[in-house]
Design an enzyme around this catalytic site. Sequence first.
Site: not given
Length: 246
Positions: A153-154
């Site tokens: 996600v990052y």
Amino acid sequence: MNTDDRKVAIVTGASRGIGAAVAERLARDGFVVVVNYAGGAAEAEALVRKIEAAGGRAVAAQADVSDPAAVRRVFDSAEAAFGGVDVLVNNAGIMKLAAIAEADDALFDSHVAVNLKGTFNALREAGKRLREGGRIINFSTSVIGLRLEKYGVYSATKAAVEALTAVMSKEMRGRSITVNAVAPGPTATALFLDGKSPELIDRMAKMNPLERLGTPEDIAAVVSFLAGPEGGWVNGQVLRANGGMD
């Protein structure tokens, strides 16, 4: 008004870590620095005092970058106090690690709100308001190339920042404004070190041929180059400041 003709830089997320090192370095380079922070008021004010004690000029400005109105107010106050803005450093970001199958909605939404929407909010203001010859420096991550587990996600939000960087560098045509991104590798900040075992930190430090973690000052030096007179021919690029990791 800014009576001493110094250029003005807004650094988001500048109360600690890489952002604080960037703010200190740009102040040393002669910029008036707007130290943006979300919650670390005491740290931001302490940094302003430190910069001013060293002969620089800085002000603190609270804003959650995910809030477009708050970002607008930072630019408004910088223009009112100093006459305009020359450099935007989009440093504010969060990193919470989870496998994609285990990531909850709150983790996903917070990354998008701060890392992507926050960057976009500041880019939109800078695109309208930066003075001729200005510089925009976004923050990506070298983790994109490493494809490390739990960073999905990052990394996705930072890959989106790289896309915005490339497109905006073309959209600034005619104003002599460059748009670049810096992609640090593992850097010794609280954001990186929190929750990691000494063994993992040591292993990650040895992933690059220089066999150490980066320092906030290492990254600030790259930002200084891109923001300064000698970085003016670099545009639309992602500079991977990671000791040669990948």
